[in-house]
Design a protein around this motif. Structure first.
Motif, PDB file in Angstrom:
ATOM      1  N   ASP A  10       0.868  -1.273   0.126  1.00 50.23           N
ATOM      2  CA  ASP A  10      -0.148  -0.112   0.055  1.00 50.23           C
ATOM      3  C   ASP A  10       0.912   1.255  -0.051  1.00 50.23           C
ATOM      4  OD1 ASP A  10      -2.350  -1.574  -0.023  1.00 50.23           O
ATOM      5  OD2 ASP A  10      -2.767  -1.334   2.151  1.00 50.23           O
ATOM      6  N   PHE A  11       1.865   1.140   0.769  1.00 49.85           N
ATOM      7  CA  PHE A  11       2.962   2.195   0.768  1.00 49.85           C
ATOM      8  C   PHE A  11       3.479   2.517  -0.424  1.00 49.85           C
ATOM      9  CE2 PHE A  11       7.122   4.105   1.768  1.00 49.85           C
ATOM     10  CZ  PHE A  11       6.797   5.250   2.092  1.00 49.85           C
ATOM     11  N   LEU A  14       1.091   4.228  -2.980  1.00 51.88           N
ATOM     12  CA  LEU A  14       0.897   5.636  -2.585  1.00 51.88           C
ATOM     13  C   LEU A  14       2.070   6.258  -3.307  1.00 51.88           C
ATOM     14  CD1 LEU A  14      -0.126   5.997   0.837  1.00 51.88           C
ATOM     15  CD2 LEU A  14      -1.417   6.603  -0.930  1.00 51.88           C
ATOM     16  N   LEU A  15       3.266   5.904  -3.425  1.00 47.96           N
ATOM     17  CA  LEU A  15       4.377   6.611  -3.970  1.00 47.96           C
ATOM     18  C   LEU A  15       4.492   6.353  -5.345  1.00 47.96           C
ATOM     19  CD1 LEU A  15       7.196   5.704  -1.349  1.00 47.96           C
ATOM     20  CD2 LEU A  15       6.008   8.000  -1.433  1.00 47.96           C
ATOM     21  N   PHE A  16       4.084   5.186  -5.918  1.00 48.97           N
ATOM     22  CA  PHE A  16       4.388   4.689  -7.411  1.00 48.97           C
ATOM     23  C   PHE A  16       3.007   4.187  -7.603  1.00 48.97           C
ATOM     24  CE2 PHE A  16       8.629   4.452  -5.396  1.00 48.97           C
ATOM     25  CZ  PHE A  16       9.377   5.522  -5.999  1.00 48.97           C
ATOM     26  N   PRO A  17       1.721   5.110  -7.880  1.00 41.33           N
ATOM     27  CA  PRO A  17       0.686   4.299  -8.243  1.00 41.33           C
ATOM     28  C   PRO A  17       0.703   3.597  -9.519  1.00 41.33           C
ATOM     29  CG  PRO A  17       0.462   6.804  -8.313  1.00 41.33           C
ATOM     30  CD  PRO A  17       1.978   6.438  -7.776  1.00 41.33           C
ATOM     31  N   ARG A  18      -0.022   2.438  -9.336  1.00 47.29           N
ATOM     32  CA  ARG A  18      -0.303   1.806 -10.785  1.00 47.29           C
ATOM     33  C   ARG A  18      -1.353   2.277 -11.391  1.00 47.29           C
ATOM     34  NH1 ARG A  18      -1.691  -3.560 -10.514  1.00 47.29           N
ATOM     35  NH2 ARG A  18      -3.083  -3.004  -8.657  1.00 47.29           N
ATOM     36  N   LEU A  19      -1.157   2.651 -12.867  1.00 49.22           N
ATOM     37  CA  LEU A  19      -2.359   3.470 -13.605  1.00 49.22           C
ATOM     38  C   LEU A  19      -2.793   2.358 -14.742  1.00 49.22           C
ATOM     39  CD1 LEU A  19      -0.732   6.896 -13.586  1.00 49.22           C
ATOM     40  CD2 LEU A  19      -2.005   6.108 -12.194  1.00 49.22           C
ATOM     41  N   SER A  26      -6.049   5.150 -11.401  1.00 47.66           N
ATOM     42  CA  SER A  26      -5.121   4.199 -10.316  1.00 47.66           C
ATOM     43  C   SER A  26      -5.927   2.968 -10.329  1.00 47.66           C
ATOM     44  CB  SER A  26      -5.088   4.886  -9.150  1.00 47.66           C
ATOM     45  OG  SER A  26      -4.288   6.278  -8.969  1.00 47.66           O
ATOM     46  N   LEU A  27      -4.956   1.964 -10.581  1.00 43.06           N
ATOM     47  CA  LEU A  27      -5.676   0.579 -10.298  1.00 43.06           C
ATOM     48  C   LEU A  27      -5.705   0.104  -8.820  1.00 43.06           C
ATOM     49  CD1 LEU A  27      -3.397  -1.412 -13.020  1.00 43.06           C
ATOM     50  CD2 LEU A  27      -5.684  -0.760 -13.130  1.00 43.06           C
ATOM     51  N   VAL A  28      -6.744  -0.563  -8.410  1.00 41.39           N
ATOM     52  CA  VAL A  28      -6.986  -1.021  -7.087  1.00 41.39           C
ATOM     53  C   VAL A  28      -6.616  -2.508  -6.873  1.00 41.39           C
ATOM     54  CG1 VAL A  28      -8.743   0.896  -6.734  1.00 41.39           C
ATOM     55  CG2 VAL A  28      -9.388  -1.696  -7.337  1.00 41.39           C
ATOM     56  N   ALA A  29      -6.625  -2.884  -5.434  1.00 41.11           N
ATOM     57  CA  ALA A  29      -6.038  -4.169  -5.243  1.00 41.11           C
ATOM     58  C   ALA A  29      -6.909  -5.198  -6.217  1.00 41.11           C
ATOM     59  CB  ALA A  29      -6.257  -4.436  -3.904  1.00 41.11           C
TER      60      ALA A  29
END
Length: 232
Positions: A10-11, A14-19, A26-29
């Protein structure tokens, strides 16, 4: 340990969001490469339900194919163009695998394509392959084959000539540009097979026509065609 790994993931997110490469959200889990909204709402053609679809009609009188299919409609500036751009130029070959899997799910009940023996991607010239590092159509082929349960044939159909870009050429110029470009190195391996020839985008169909003409010289070969997108 599992909880710590979740916090770390998760951290990092936040720094390097998957898009999502289609819409940039932003991709979610749990989302793999392409977001859920795009997976369900991109412009599907549903050509798998139409025997005489637009792609099939492009080859009438030119190439003796069994069936033809494209997953999406391609619109300039749209989400499908974003996907293909990331696939080809942003070092994201895994997009091809995912789109192949989506296509495979549509095609596994197709009365003709479901019985494919081998999936064969339109080849890149060795110079272009070295520059890009991978053939995007080969990854699309792998995704389809993984669902249909058939093999992938690479290295047999080869591009002998590094052609000029096709983007701004007329249909006739594209056809002339592609003549005698492709060669089958081991035709005996394909004799009597039903092949699914795949590429990323079909516009005039000149590249696929040239590949198909080379393949259909092989005795007993049957040919179908599938692409990621159809550009109107």
């Amino acid at each position: 340990m599992q909880l710590l790994r979740t916090y770390l993931n998760d951290f990092v997110s936040l720094l390097f969001p998957r898009l999502c490469p289609a819409c940039n959200a932003s991709l979610v889990a749990g989302e793999k490469i392409i977001c859920t909204d795009c997976r369900y709402n991109l412009p599907f053609t549903n050509f798998q339900e139409q025997a005489d679809n637009i792609v099939a009609r492009q080859f009438w009188g030119k190439l003796n194919i069994e069936s033809a299919y494209a997953l999406y409609y391609f619109n300039k500036g749209g989400k499908v163009q974003n996907l293909v751009h990331h696939l080809k130029y942003k070092d994201m070959p895994q997009i091809g695998n995912v789109l192949g899997e989506i296509s495979g799910m549509q095609l596994k009940s197709h009365p003709i394509i479901a019985h494919t023996d081998l999936v064969i991607p339109v080849p890149l010239h060795k110079k272009r392959l070295k520059e890009r590092g991978y053939n995007q159509s080969a990854h699309f082929a792998e995704g389809i084959a993984s669902v249909l349960g058939c093999g992938v044939e690479t290295g047999n159909l080869v591009r002998k000539v590094a052609t000029e870009t096709q983007t701004h050429k007329s249909r006739f110029a594209r056809f002339k540009n592609m003549q005698e470009v492709f060669e089958v190195k081991f035709p005996d391996r394909l004799a009597g097979k039903h092949l699914l020839l795949v590429d990323d985008i079909i516009t005039t169909g000149s590249t696929l026509e040239a590949c198909g003409a080379a393949l259909l010289k092989i005795p007993g070969l049957k040919l179908s065609i599938a692409t990621i997108a159809y550009a109107e």
